[in-house]
Scaffold this motif. Structure first.
Motif, PDB file in Angstrom:
ATOM      1  N   GLU A 105      -0.022  -3.672   0.820  1.00 62.03           N
ATOM      2  CA  GLU A 105       1.415  -3.564   1.079  1.00 62.03           C
ATOM      3  C   GLU A 105       2.020  -2.506   0.171  1.00 62.03           C
ATOM      4  O   GLU A 105       1.559  -2.318  -0.956  1.00 62.03           O
ATOM      5  N   ILE A 106       3.075  -1.875   0.625  1.00 59.18           N
ATOM      6  CA  ILE A 106       3.834  -0.963  -0.230  1.00 59.18           C
ATOM      7  C   ILE A 106       4.502  -1.792  -1.325  1.00 59.18           C
ATOM      8  O   ILE A 106       5.104  -2.827  -1.049  1.00 59.18           O
ATOM      9  N   PHE A 107       4.363  -1.336  -2.574  1.00 57.64           N
ATOM     10  CA  PHE A 107       4.924  -2.045  -3.732  1.00 57.64           C
ATOM     11  C   PHE A 107       6.301  -1.446  -4.018  1.00 57.64           C
ATOM     12  O   PHE A 107       6.452  -0.523  -4.799  1.00 57.64           O
ATOM     13  N   GLU A 108       7.299  -1.988  -3.356  1.00 55.96           N
ATOM     14  CA  GLU A 108       8.642  -1.417  -3.421  1.00 55.96           C
ATOM     15  C   GLU A 108       9.293  -1.533  -4.797  1.00 55.96           C
ATOM     16  O   GLU A 108      10.135  -0.714  -5.150  1.00 55.96           O
ATOM     17  N   LYS A 109       8.936  -2.544  -5.594  1.00 52.60           N
ATOM     18  CA  LYS A 109       9.571  -2.736  -6.901  1.00 52.60           C
ATOM     19  C   LYS A 109       8.873  -1.988  -8.034  1.00 52.60           C
ATOM     20  O   LYS A 109       9.352  -2.005  -9.161  1.00 52.60           O
ATOM     21  N   LYS A 124      -8.634 -11.235  -5.554  1.00 58.42           N
ATOM     22  CA  LYS A 124      -7.870 -10.810  -6.731  1.00 58.42           C
ATOM     23  C   LYS A 124      -6.870  -9.736  -6.319  1.00 58.42           C
ATOM     24  O   LYS A 124      -7.120  -8.951  -5.406  1.00 58.42           O
ATOM     25  N   LYS A 125      -5.747  -9.702  -7.027  1.00 64.06           N
ATOM     26  CA  LYS A 125      -4.680  -8.738  -6.722  1.00 64.06           C
ATOM     27  C   LYS A 125      -4.738  -7.560  -7.691  1.00 64.06           C
ATOM     28  O   LYS A 125      -5.141  -7.707  -8.844  1.00 64.06           O
ATOM     29  N   SER A 126      -4.283  -6.412  -7.199  1.00 66.25           N
ATOM     30  CA  SER A 126      -4.209  -5.224  -8.029  1.00 66.25           C
ATOM     31  C   SER A 126      -3.069  -4.341  -7.541  1.00 66.25           C
ATOM     32  O   SER A 126      -2.764  -4.295  -6.352  1.00 66.25           O
ATOM     33  N   SER A 127      -2.461  -3.632  -8.469  1.00 63.48           N
ATOM     34  CA  SER A 127      -1.466  -2.622  -8.147  1.00 63.48           C
ATOM     35  C   SER A 127      -2.129  -1.264  -8.353  1.00 63.48           C
ATOM     36  O   SER A 127      -2.805  -1.048  -9.358  1.00 63.48           O
ATOM     37  N   ALA A 128      -1.966  -0.365  -7.386  1.00 70.84           N
ATOM     38  CA  ALA A 128      -2.646   0.922  -7.471  1.00 70.84           C
ATOM     39  C   ALA A 128      -1.722   2.067  -7.063  1.00 70.84           C
ATOM     40  O   ALA A 128      -1.089   2.009  -6.009  1.00 70.84           O
ATOM     41  N   GLN A 129      -1.674   3.094  -7.904  1.00 69.26           N
ATOM     42  CA  GLN A 129      -0.868   4.284  -7.635  1.00 69.26           C
ATOM     43  C   GLN A 129      -1.713   5.293  -6.858  1.00 69.26           C
ATOM     44  O   GLN A 129      -2.151   6.306  -7.388  1.00 69.26           O
ATOM     45  N   ILE A 130      -1.928   4.986  -5.594  1.00 71.75           N
ATOM     46  CA  ILE A 130      -2.806   5.808  -4.752  1.00 71.75           C
ATOM     47  C   ILE A 130      -2.113   6.226  -3.460  1.00 71.75           C
ATOM     48  O   ILE A 130      -2.765   6.587  -2.488  1.00 71.75           O
ATOM     49  N   THR A 131      -0.784   6.205  -3.459  1.00 68.57           N
ATOM     50  CA  THR A 131      -0.024   6.467  -2.229  1.00 68.57           C
ATOM     51  C   THR A 131      -0.102   7.922  -1.770  1.00 68.57           C
ATOM     52  O   THR A 131       0.162   8.202  -0.603  1.00 68.57           O
ATOM     53  N   GLN A 132      -0.435   8.857  -2.657  1.00 73.09           N
ATOM     54  CA  GLN A 132      -0.494  10.268  -2.267  1.00 73.09           C
ATOM     55  C   GLN A 132      -1.750  10.579  -1.448  1.00 73.09           C
ATOM     56  O   GLN A 132      -1.791  11.574  -0.725  1.00 73.09           O
ATOM     57  N   VAL A 133      -2.776   9.729  -1.564  1.00 70.43           N
ATOM     58  CA  VAL A 133      -4.056  10.007  -0.922  1.00 70.43           C
ATOM     59  C   VAL A 133      -4.339   9.070   0.253  1.00 70.43           C
ATOM     60  O   VAL A 133      -4.992   9.456   1.212  1.00 70.43           O
ATOM     61  N   LYS A 178       7.791   1.065 -10.456  1.00 68.15           N
ATOM     62  CA  LYS A 178       8.508   2.246 -10.938  1.00 68.15           C
ATOM     63  C   LYS A 178       7.959   3.527 -10.312  1.00 68.15           C
ATOM     64  O   LYS A 178       8.701   4.436 -10.004  1.00 68.15           O
ATOM     65  N   LYS A 179       6.626   3.602 -10.155  1.00 68.34           N
ATOM     66  CA  LYS A 179       5.975   4.750  -9.526  1.00 68.34           C
ATOM     67  C   LYS A 179       5.429   4.294  -8.180  1.00 68.34           C
ATOM     68  O   LYS A 179       5.023   3.147  -8.037  1.00 68.34           O
ATOM     69  N   PRO A 180       5.381   5.180  -7.180  1.00 65.71           N
ATOM     70  CA  PRO A 180       4.873   4.779  -5.855  1.00 65.71           C
ATOM     71  C   PRO A 180       3.490   4.131  -5.963  1.00 65.71           C
ATOM     72  O   PRO A 180       2.569   4.715  -6.543  1.00 65.71           O
ATOM     73  N   SER A 181       3.380   2.923  -5.442  1.00 61.31           N
ATOM     74  CA  SER A 181       2.155   2.137  -5.563  1.00 61.31           C
ATOM     75  C   SER A 181       1.975   1.234  -4.356  1.00 61.31           C
ATOM     76  O   SER A 181       2.901   1.028  -3.574  1.00 61.31           O
ATOM     77  N   TYR A 182       0.760   0.687  -4.270  1.00 60.99           N
ATOM     78  CA  TYR A 182       0.448  -0.342  -3.295  1.00 60.99           C
ATOM     79  C   TYR A 182       0.081  -1.624  -4.016  1.00 60.99           C
ATOM     80  O   TYR A 182      -0.455  -1.585  -5.132  1.00 60.99           O
ATOM     81  N   LYS A 183       0.338  -2.746  -3.365  1.00 67.54           N
ATOM     82  CA  LYS A 183      -0.202  -4.037  -3.769  1.00 67.54           C
ATOM     83  C   LYS A 183      -1.475  -4.228  -2.958  1.00 67.54           C
ATOM     84  O   LYS A 183      -1.460  -4.081  -1.729  1.00 67.54           O
ATOM     85  N   LEU A 184      -2.574  -4.543  -3.633  1.00 68.33           N
ATOM     86  CA  LEU A 184      -3.849  -4.748  -2.965  1.00 68.33           C
ATOM     87  C   LEU A 184      -4.353  -6.167  -3.202  1.00 68.33           C
ATOM     88  O   LEU A 184      -4.181  -6.709  -4.295  1.00 68.33           O
ATOM     89  N   TRP A 185      -4.982  -6.737  -2.190  1.00 70.47           N
ATOM     90  CA  TRP A 185      -5.679  -8.007  -2.302  1.00 70.47           C
ATOM     91  C   TRP A 185      -7.143  -7.692  -2.018  1.00 70.47           C
ATOM     92  O   TRP A 185      -7.489  -7.207  -0.928  1.00 70.47           O
ATOM     93  N   ILE A 186      -8.016  -7.960  -2.994  1.00 71.75           N
ATOM     94  CA  ILE A 186      -9.407  -7.523  -2.944  1.00 71.75           C
ATOM     95  C   ILE A 186     -10.344  -8.728  -2.984  1.00 71.75           C
ATOM     96  O   ILE A 186     -10.247  -9.569  -3.894  1.00 71.75           O
ATOM     97  N   GLN A 199      -3.133   5.878   3.130  1.00 72.94           N
ATOM     98  CA  GLN A 199      -2.162   5.092   3.881  1.00 72.94           C
ATOM     99  C   GLN A 199      -2.645   3.632   3.863  1.00 72.94           C
ATOM    100  O   GLN A 199      -3.863   3.398   3.844  1.00 72.94           O
ATOM    101  N   PRO A 200      -1.728   2.666   3.877  1.00 77.34           N
ATOM    102  CA  PRO A 200      -2.147   1.262   3.786  1.00 77.34           C
ATOM    103  C   PRO A 200      -3.218   0.860   4.801  1.00 77.34           C
ATOM    104  O   PRO A 200      -4.196   0.196   4.440  1.00 77.34           O
ATOM    105  N   GLU A 201      -3.066   1.278   6.038  1.00 75.56           N
ATOM    106  CA  GLU A 201      -4.008   0.835   7.079  1.00 75.56           C
ATOM    107  C   GLU A 201      -5.428   1.365   6.870  1.00 75.56           C
ATOM    108  O   GLU A 201      -6.399   0.726   7.276  1.00 75.56           O
ATOM    109  N   GLU A 202      -5.580   2.521   6.212  1.00 71.93           N
ATOM    110  CA  GLU A 202      -6.927   3.053   6.004  1.00 71.93           C
ATOM    111  C   GLU A 202      -7.627   2.400   4.814  1.00 71.93           C
ATOM    112  O   GLU A 202      -8.841   2.557   4.642  1.00 71.93           O
TER     113      GLU A 202
END
Length: 111
Positions: free
Chosen positions: A23-27, A45-54, A29-37, A56-59
């Motif tokens: 999911e897009i992590f709207e809250k 396990k959950k993780s926040s990752a600043q990988i939005t430049q490379v 500070k830097k553009p990030s995704y919320k990941l469930w792995i 898209q969530p669906e991929e």
């Protein structure tokens, strides 16, 4: 570069997991995704990752990634990040995830 003993390396829990949800992590500070792995025996396990430049969530769904699993959880805004997904910078300075070139069982440990 500082050298470490092999025993130091063995203390790091590096495991492969499959991203099951993104999911897009709207809250953040830097553009990030919320990941469930899915990390196999360790569970989801959950993780926040600043990988939005490379990515898209669906991929990201179904992608296997290398995670550090024994860092303490870290609160990021309203999200508790439980593992660290690993990556390296590409030529543009954006993070590219560390993955495997063949599917392996979730939770497999790097040796």
């Amino acid at each position: 570069m500082q050298t470490i003993d092999f025993s130091d390396f063995q203390r790091i829990e590096l495991r492969i997991g499959t991203i099951e949800r993104c999911e897009i992590f709207e809250k953040a500070k830097k553009p990030s995704y919320k990941l469930w792995i899915n990390l196999g025996e360790l569970g989801i396990k959950k993780s926040s990752a600043q990988i939005t430049q490379v990515y898209q969530p669906e991929e990201l769904i179904g992608k296997q990634v290398l995670c550090v699993c024994n860092f303490p959880p870290k609160q990021i805004a309203d999200f508790m990040s439980e593992v660290l997904v690993t990556g390296v910078n590409n030529n543009e300075g954006h993070v590219v995830l560390m993955t495997v070139d063949q599917k392996v069982p979730d939770g497999s440990k790097l040796y």
